[in-house]
Design a protein around this motif. Structure first.
Motif, short mmCIF file in Angstrom:
data_model
loop_
_atom_site.label_atom_id
_atom_site.label_comp_id
_atom_site.label_asym_id
_atom_site.label_seq_id
_atom_site.Cartn_x
_atom_site.Cartn_y
_atom_site.Cartn_z
N ILE A 90 20.94 5.11 -11.55
CA ILE A 90 20.66 3.83 -10.90
C ILE A 90 21.84 3.41 -10.02
CG2 ILE A 90 19.07 3.07 -12.69
CD1 ILE A 90 21.30 1.19 -13.68
N SER A 91 22.95 4.12 -10.16
CA SER A 91 24.12 3.87 -9.32
C SER A 91 24.86 5.18 -9.15
CB SER A 91 25.05 2.83 -9.97
OG SER A 91 26.24 2.68 -9.22
N ARG A 92 25.09 5.55 -7.91
CA ARG A 92 25.83 6.78 -7.62
C ARG A 92 26.78 6.48 -6.48
NH1 ARG A 92 22.56 12.39 -8.44
NH2 ARG A 92 24.27 13.51 -9.43
N ARG A 93 28.01 6.09 -6.84
CA ARG A 93 28.99 5.61 -5.88
C ARG A 93 30.11 6.62 -5.62
NH1 ARG A 93 28.49 -0.17 -5.58
NH2 ARG A 93 26.91 -0.92 -7.02
N GLY A 94 30.01 7.79 -6.24
CA GLY A 94 31.04 8.80 -6.02
C GLY A 94 32.30 8.59 -6.82
N THR A 95 32.22 7.85 -7.93
CA THR A 95 33.40 7.64 -8.77
C THR A 95 33.59 8.81 -9.72
OG1 THR A 95 32.11 6.45 -10.45
CG2 THR A 95 33.07 5.15 -8.67
N ASP A 96 34.78 8.88 -10.32
CA ASP A 96 35.06 9.92 -11.30
C ASP A 96 34.52 9.57 -12.67
OD1 ASP A 96 36.38 11.37 -9.40
OD2 ASP A 96 38.39 10.74 -9.98
N GLU A 97 34.13 8.31 -12.86
CA GLU A 97 33.66 7.84 -14.15
C GLU A 97 32.14 7.67 -14.13
OE1 GLU A 97 35.55 4.33 -15.50
OE2 GLU A 97 37.58 5.13 -15.31
N LEU A 98 31.54 7.88 -15.30
CA LEU A 98 30.09 7.72 -15.44
C LEU A 98 29.79 6.89 -16.68
CD1 LEU A 98 27.10 8.52 -14.68
CD2 LEU A 98 27.38 10.41 -16.32
#
Length: 464
Positions: free
Chosen positions: A6-14
């Motif tokens: 529902i969110s894919r912002r390119g962060t290293d954390e999930l």
């Protein structure tokens, strides 16, 4: 099992969230802006979890709710994912058990008699009060009865196949009003697992965003950062001063009797406070800040009457009625803004006004592009809907301000001297930051930061 980002912002954390029976992504939309990528797992008709979809993340936080606790306990032990922390919410690893989960008789009866009427009864028991139920019905999953029946039957079969899965849970959150997974059964199950338990005043279904953000926001760290920046904040906080001035300008003129009692949340060093005292010199002021040290910055102002209340505004009972409640550049740090707005609306006089500013999604995009995590800013539309739940909006407007710096080093110095570090828990390592900034934005020495505030003027809703 369905796995949906529902969110894919390119962060290293999930954030990896295992939902309960009968769900889809709709009840968890509030997790789409928590400062990292978010994947929701639901529909346990088949336990075909695909860990490869999560490849590349350096850190994963697991949250599981209801039967999602059992499902996560089954599929995660062999996943080899970089799980940093795992939290179970109102569920147990065994799922169906007379002493450590849902009663087998109740589970069987639910499956055998599942229809529209019994499902609605389940939702009522799950939510436990009318307000929570109405809120859930606004985001009701788009699932038909047949799919719910198939999933529930599969869960029953799966629990028989995997009755006691072994997975390490770091913490369990147990609602003391849970009418789905009995509270005593949850406590018994977690005692046997030697898992630390946090008991809360909640039904089976509850707001999940505050539970997630309380781990991402360390209020002690936030307090320390702003205390350290207090001496330089007046000089460096140019945007914050501009925001305070505009917020003061759009606060409506008071009725004939004036704003007799004003509450300010997060007064800081007094940028907005000074303007308010000049405009409403005869008002009684109650000022709040997370840090007690801020009192020394504002106590010399010419108040006729001042009460200073130090502490976390989300946990403080302000106890009285106020004609004007104001807050500039503060509420973006709140973990349970919904709960805060609900409480503060009850402290507003019948003709009372709120005047808030906050930062929203899109704030400091230059930092977001370089950081491994980001601030969990609200989206504009989501924040507007949240305020409309408790107030009648008069103004809800966003603006954009840009600061220019001679070099990335000056930009870093600005972040340090205002206490605004862009992301909770994220330290911008100087040389690495400068290197990444130049790689992303080019070799030009000149750097910039873009601030995106929203201004909110509203009054108390009239009771029907």
């Amino acid at each position: 099992m369905i796995q949906t980002f529902i969110s894919r912002r390119g962060t290293d954390e999930l954030l990896l969230f295992f939902a309960g029976w009968g769900m889809d992504t709709r009840p968890f939309a509030e997790l789409n802006h928590i400062g990292c990528d978010c994947c929701i797992c639901y529909d346990y008709t088949h336990l075909d979890f695909d860990a490869s979809l999560l490849a590349g993340y350096k850190s994963i936080e697991v949250y599981a709710w209801s039967f999602g606790v059992w499902a996560a306990s089954v599929v995660l032990p062999d996943s080899r994912l970089p799980i940093r922390h795992a939290t179970a919410i109102n569920g147990t690893p065994c799922g169906i058990d007379p002493k450590r989960g849902i009663s087998p008789e109740i589970f069987t009866a639910t499956l055998e008699h599942l229809d529209a009427a019994s499902l609605n009864k389940f939702y009522r028991r799950m939510c436990n009060d009318r307000d929570t139920l109405n809120r859930f019905l606004e985001i009701l999953p788009h699932r038909n009865l047949e799919s719910l029946r198939n999933e529930l039957a599969s869960i029953g079969t799966g629990v028989a196949q995997y009755p006691a899965p072994r997975f390490h849970w770091d913490r369990a959150i147990v609602g003391n009003k849970d009418r789905i997974f009995p509270t005593d059964n949850q406590l018994r199950a977690w005692a046997e697992e030697h898992t630390p338990v946090t008991s809360i005043e909640a039904a089976h279904y509850l707001p999940f965003r505050p539970l997630v953000l309380e781990r991402r926001f360390d209020k002690a760290v936030i307090k320390t950062r702003f205390e350290s920046a207090a001496s330089t904040y007046e000089q460096e906080g140019l945007i914050q001063e501009q925001i305070a001035r505009h917020l003061n300008e759009i606060i409506p003129n008071p009725p004939a009797e004036g704003y007799r009692h004003i509450l300010e949340i997060g007064c800081g060093t007094g940028k907005l406070t000074r303007l308010l005292v000049g405009r409403f010199p005869h008002a009684r002021f109650t000022l709040n800040d997370l840090s007690p040290r801020m009192e020394s910055h504002i106590e010399q102002l010419p108040f006729e009457h001042l009460d200073f209340v130090a502490g976390d505004a989300e946990c403080t009972d302000f106890g009285e009625k106020y004609d004007l409640v104001v807050s500039a550049s503060t509420i973006q740090w709140f973990t349970d803004l919904d709960g805060f707005l609900r409480r503060i609306s009850s402290h507003l006089s019948d003709s009372g006004v709120i005047a808030f500013s906050s930062f929203i999604a899109g704030n400091l995009p230059e930092i977001r592009n370089l950081a491994t995590t980001e601030m969990p800013y609200w989206e504009y539309d989501d924040l507007k809907r949240l305020f409309e739940r408790y107030f009648q909006l008069d103004i809800f407007e966003r603006q954009e301000y840009t600061l220019h710096f001679d070099s990335p080093i000056d930009l870093l110095r600005h972040l340090r001297d205002t206490g605004v570090t862009g992301t909770p828990g994220n330290r911008h390592k100087g040389f690495n930051f400068i290197k990444r900034y130049r790689e992303t934005f080019g070799e030009s020495q000149e750097s910039q930061l873009t601030y995106c505030p929203v201004y909110i003027i509203a009054h108390k809703k009239k009771q029907l």
